[in-house]
Scaffold this motif. Structure first.
Motif, mmCIF file in Angstrom:
data_model
loop_
_atom_site.group_PDB
_atom_site.id
_atom_site.type_symbol
_atom_site.label_atom_id
_atom_site.label_comp_id
_atom_site.label_asym_id
_atom_site.label_seq_id
_atom_site.Cartn_x
_atom_site.Cartn_y
_atom_site.Cartn_z
ATOM 1 N N GLY A 105 55.807 16.289 51.900
ATOM 2 C CA GLY A 105 54.421 15.905 52.135
ATOM 3 C C GLY A 105 53.471 17.040 52.424
ATOM 4 O O GLY A 105 52.301 16.801 52.732
ATOM 5 N N GLU A 106 53.920 18.279 52.328
ATOM 6 C CA GLU A 106 53.059 19.419 52.644
ATOM 7 C C GLU A 106 52.151 19.771 51.479
ATOM 8 O O GLU A 106 52.540 19.675 50.303
ATOM 9 C CB GLU A 106 53.905 20.643 53.009
ATOM 10 C CG GLU A 106 53.066 21.867 53.387
ATOM 11 C CD GLU A 106 53.892 23.050 53.845
ATOM 12 O OE1 GLU A 106 53.291 24.068 54.234
ATOM 13 O OE2 GLU A 106 55.136 22.969 53.822
ATOM 14 N N ILE A 130 48.956 23.453 45.813
ATOM 15 C CA ILE A 130 50.257 22.881 45.455
ATOM 16 C C ILE A 130 50.608 21.816 46.490
ATOM 17 O O ILE A 130 50.460 22.039 47.693
ATOM 18 C CB ILE A 130 51.360 23.957 45.415
ATOM 19 C CG1 ILE A 130 50.972 25.083 44.445
ATOM 20 C CG2 ILE A 130 52.703 23.351 44.989
ATOM 21 C CD1 ILE A 130 51.960 26.263 44.456
ATOM 22 N N ASN A 131 51.074 20.667 46.031
ATOM 23 C CA ASN A 131 51.460 19.584 46.936
ATOM 24 C C ASN A 131 52.879 19.116 46.605
ATOM 25 O O ASN A 131 53.281 19.071 45.442
ATOM 26 C CB ASN A 131 50.501 18.404 46.798
ATOM 27 C CG ASN A 131 50.859 17.276 47.744
ATOM 28 O OD1 ASN A 131 50.723 17.408 48.955
ATOM 29 N ND2 ASN A 131 51.362 16.185 47.198
ATOM 30 N N ASN A 132 53.602 18.754 47.650
ATOM 31 C CA ASN A 132 54.973 18.282 47.499
ATOM 32 C C ASN A 132 55.030 16.774 47.728
ATOM 33 O O ASN A 132 54.901 16.292 48.854
ATOM 34 C CB ASN A 132 55.893 19.004 48.495
ATOM 35 C CG ASN A 132 57.332 18.518 48.413
ATOM 36 O OD1 ASN A 132 57.735 17.891 47.441
ATOM 37 N ND2 ASN A 132 58.107 18.815 49.441
ATOM 38 N N ASP A 172 56.892 15.855 40.899
ATOM 39 C CA ASP A 172 56.734 15.792 42.350
ATOM 40 C C ASP A 172 55.983 16.991 42.917
ATOM 41 O O ASP A 172 55.560 16.974 44.076
ATOM 42 C CB ASP A 172 58.096 15.709 43.036
ATOM 43 C CG ASP A 172 58.724 14.340 42.916
ATOM 44 O OD1 ASP A 172 57.969 13.351 42.896
ATOM 45 O OD2 ASP A 172 59.955 14.247 42.821
ATOM 46 N N ILE A 173 55.851 18.047 42.129
ATOM 47 C CA ILE A 173 55.123 19.241 42.563
ATOM 48 C C ILE A 173 53.789 19.253 41.831
ATOM 49 O O ILE A 173 53.700 19.602 40.658
ATOM 50 C CB ILE A 173 55.924 20.528 42.287
ATOM 51 C CG1 ILE A 173 57.310 20.452 42.927
ATOM 52 C CG2 ILE A 173 55.156 21.734 42.795
ATOM 53 C CD1 ILE A 173 57.301 20.239 44.432
ATOM 54 N N GLN A 174 52.750 18.836 42.550
ATOM 55 C CA GLN A 174 51.410 18.773 41.965
ATOM 56 C C GLN A 174 50.727 20.127 42.109
ATOM 57 O O GLN A 174 50.876 20.800 43.130
ATOM 58 C CB GLN A 174 50.568 17.709 42.677
ATOM 59 C CG GLN A 174 51.134 16.300 42.616
ATOM 60 C CD GLN A 174 50.389 15.353 43.542
ATOM 61 O OE1 GLN A 174 50.467 15.491 44.756
ATOM 62 N NE2 GLN A 174 49.664 14.395 42.984
ATOM 63 N N GLU A 204 62.208 18.981 51.532
ATOM 64 C CA GLU A 204 61.543 20.253 51.253
ATOM 65 C C GLU A 204 61.917 20.743 49.859
ATOM 66 O O GLU A 204 63.010 20.480 49.351
ATOM 67 C CB GLU A 204 61.864 21.290 52.323
ATOM 68 C CG GLU A 204 63.258 21.856 52.303
ATOM 69 C CD GLU A 204 63.422 22.990 53.303
ATOM 70 O OE1 GLU A 204 64.289 23.841 53.054
ATOM 71 O OE2 GLU A 204 62.716 23.020 54.342
ATOM 72 N N GLN A 205 60.982 21.428 49.243
ATOM 73 C CA GLN A 205 61.163 21.909 47.876
ATOM 74 C C GLN A 205 60.816 23.397 47.813
ATOM 75 O O GLN A 205 59.757 23.816 48.301
ATOM 76 C CB GLN A 205 60.248 21.142 46.915
ATOM 77 C CG GLN A 205 60.518 19.643 46.842
ATOM 78 C CD GLN A 205 61.699 19.305 45.965
ATOM 79 O OE1 GLN A 205 61.809 19.775 44.835
ATOM 80 N NE2 GLN A 205 62.610 18.488 46.478
#
Length: 602
Positions: A467-468, A410-412, A394-396, A417-418
């Motif tokens: 989605g950030e 980095i994308n979530n 999930d963390i690209q 929130e992560q």
């Protein structure tokens, strides 16, 4: 505006994440190659859906194309043998004359002298490009002659038609006849490719520009009656396979999210079948991607919708950045002014097209939409790929560096929130001088935000909203790469295998090159009902490996069934040079293993 708030809420609810300790490793001293590709090609990834012939973009070109670095991507400027203007005149003389006229028009375009480019896709609408059971040879010869004369700078890519198969029913009276139309359209692609490449050897010809790649639908009937048919009939002559990837609902199918594991499964299946047929992976052309849904056109401009689109652009882009060795170009669906839409019958009140970069306001002036934030976020990102890893699908993460700059994106993909630990490998931390964080997210009221935050200290962790997307923009001391990592994807010689309970399915992967150091991942594409197991017993070369319960993006609960890629890490020592076998045994019957790919970082 409530409509678009609802879309945003649906978007977030639909993305189901998994809570775990997230770590992103960053190594400024190690260069990464994917295949033979390391340098970021901005023309490949940062185009818009438009061309230098769009005079509506000529008001402030230095800002758009020099400062923001926007490239040109795609135009409906291909040959139109069946247009109303042409009146079915398929003579070679007519094709030459129309081509010369078009070339002169291109030369007069306001952006031509400074911004002309060959890195452009040409295509056209099926209604103007195809005639069911027409004279395919004659139409193809027309197209070839037209292309030869029509462009003062020859485009690299020719998509024979835009989204043809979803328009198959436009050519016949009943839906039952559409499979015959798809067969004929595929034959037409083959003939056009032969004729065009004989006349214009350097252009790449492909298709079929899939609008609805919901390949797992009805037990993979959509795959078997569309993409497989196309690859079987026309694939030998195709230089690329074109696909459109949209979160939401594009033309047909259910409302769902392709970003994450679903789009991975779609593209992996195309790659795997390509390898099965020809012993090589023919590249992708993602000629449109983003977010769409029913009921968006003809509505007032919505910043909230812009925000949902921006999230989808970044999620899909982050995945496509992982494929530079098998991707020719990827175009986010963002158009210029789309002036034609203000006169459209479905736009009685004169609202902007939903995906424009520049919109007309109520007082008849023009202003930028929030969609320009896509290029503002990625502005100046350049250089060679550096080695990064993420322990959570999930963390690209993608990262590049050049000279005294480094950029870590980095994308979530998760729905919450992560918090991410940033682990700098080797001497990387000591190289950092300054850091600016670019943050692209949606505010509580649904408005897209792009913030720049300067950090005094090197970060050890950072928290991303659902989605950030962020870009860590580093100033670093001069450094040279002292190590390299090369990633390869190794394909099995079979795909789309049916699942029977307790019956092992064996995939043979040949010609693997591996080593004792690095990482290995089995990418398992899976299409089956939600209540069936996603955790088979997996063996690689006889060694059992654990299957995680996580994959990129949401749980797909809103889809008819799960169709996605589940990455299964394994020790690289379990792989070997030459032939490898992967064996999957499921506890229950139903569905298919769509693809198995062995990803190795040496």
């Amino acid at each position: 505006m409530k409509r678009y708030h609802l879309f945003f809420v649906i978007y977030l609810i639909a993305l189901v994440g998994f809570s775990q300790n997230n770590t992103v490793n960053i190594d400024f001293t190690t260069q990464k190659f994917i295949g033979s590709e390391s340098e970021l090609n901005r023309e490949k990834y940062f185009a818009m859906h438009g061309s230098y012939t769009d005079n509506g973009l000529a008001d402030n070109p230095e800002y758009l194309f020099d400062d923001l670095g926007i490239k040109f991507g795609r135009t409906f400027g291909g040959p139109r043998p069946y247009s109303k203007i042409n009146k079915n005149n398929l003579s070679i003389e007519n094709a030459q004359n129309l081509g010369i006229t078009n070339s002169n028009r291109y030369k007069k375009a306001l952006l031509y002298n400074k911004y002309k480019t060959e890195d452009l896709i040409i295509t056209n609408h099926p209604r103007e490009a195809f005639q069911y059971k027409g004279d395919y040879q004659k139409a193809a010869a027309f197209n070839a002659e037209y292309i030869k004369h029509a462009y003062p700078v020859m485009p690299k890519y020719y998509e024979v038609m835009n989204e043809p198969f979803v328009h198959a029913k436009d050519f016949v009276k009943t839906y039952q006849e559409t499979n015959d139309v798809i067969i004929e359209m595929s034959k037409f692609h083959k003939i056009v490719a032969e004729k065009v490449k004989a006349k214009v050897p350097n252009i790449l010809v492909g298709g079929y520009s899939a609008a609805w790649p919901e390949y797992d639908k009805n037990n993979f009937a959509i795959w078997n009656t569309r993409m497989k048919v196309f690859m079987d009939l026309a694939g030998e002559n195709m230089d690329f396979f074109a696909t459109h990837i949209y979160d939401g609902r594009n033309v047909e199918g259910s409302f769902n999210y392709r970003s994450g594991s679903n789009s991975e499964a779609i593209l992996d299946l195309i790659e795997s079948y390509s390898y099965q047929k020809w012993g090589k992976v023919k590249p992708h052309l993602i000629s449109e991607y983003g977010f769409t849904a029913k009921g968006l056109q003809g509505k007032p401009y919505s910043p909230e919708l812009n925000g949902v689109c921006l999230m989808s652009y970044n999620k899909i882009l982050m995945s496509l950045l992982d494929k530079p060795d098998r991707l020719l170009k990827a175009v986010p669906f963002i158009t210029g002014k789309a002036a034609w839409f203000y006169k459209s019958e479905e736009n009685k009140e004169g609202h902007p097209y939903p995906w424009v970069l520049i919109r007309k306001t109520k007082n008849e002036t023009y202003e930028y939409t929030h969609l320009k934030k896509f290029w503002e976020l990625w502005k100046d990102v350049n250089g060679n790929r550096i080695y990064t890893t993420s322990n959570n699908p999930d963390i690209q993460v993608n990262a590049f560096s050049e000279k005294e700059k480094a950029y870590v994106a980095i994308n979530n993909l998760a729905d919450n929130e992560q918090t991410i630990n940033l682990d700098y490998l080797k001497q990387s931390k000591a190289l950092i001088k300054n850091l600016t964080i670019r943050r692209s997210f949606i505010s509580e009221n649904g408005i897209p935000q792009l913030l720049y935050v300067k950090e005094k200290n090197t970060l050890s962790e950072i928290t991303l909203q659902a989605g950030e997307t962020i870009i860590l923009d580093y100033d670093i001391n001069p450094t040279k790469f002292t190590n390299s990592v090369t990633e390869t994807n190794n394909y099995s010689n079979t795909c789309l295998q049916p699942i029977t309970a307790k019956q092992p399915i064996t995939f043979t992967i040949e010609h693997v090159k591996t080593s004792k150091k690095g990482n290995a991942t089995i990418k398992m594409g899976l299409g089956r009902a939600h209540n069936l197991s996603k955790k088979p017993t997996v063996k690689i070369n006889g060694i059992t490996v654990d299957v995680p319960s996580n994959w990129a993006g949401y749980d797909q609960a809103g889809r008819e069934q799960f169709f996605g890629v589940i990455p299964i890490p394994t020790n690289i020592k379990n792989t070997k040079n030459g032939n490898n076998t992967v064996e999957l045994t499921f506890p229950d019957t139903g569905g298919f293993v769509s693809s198995v790919i062995l990803n190795i970082e040496n």
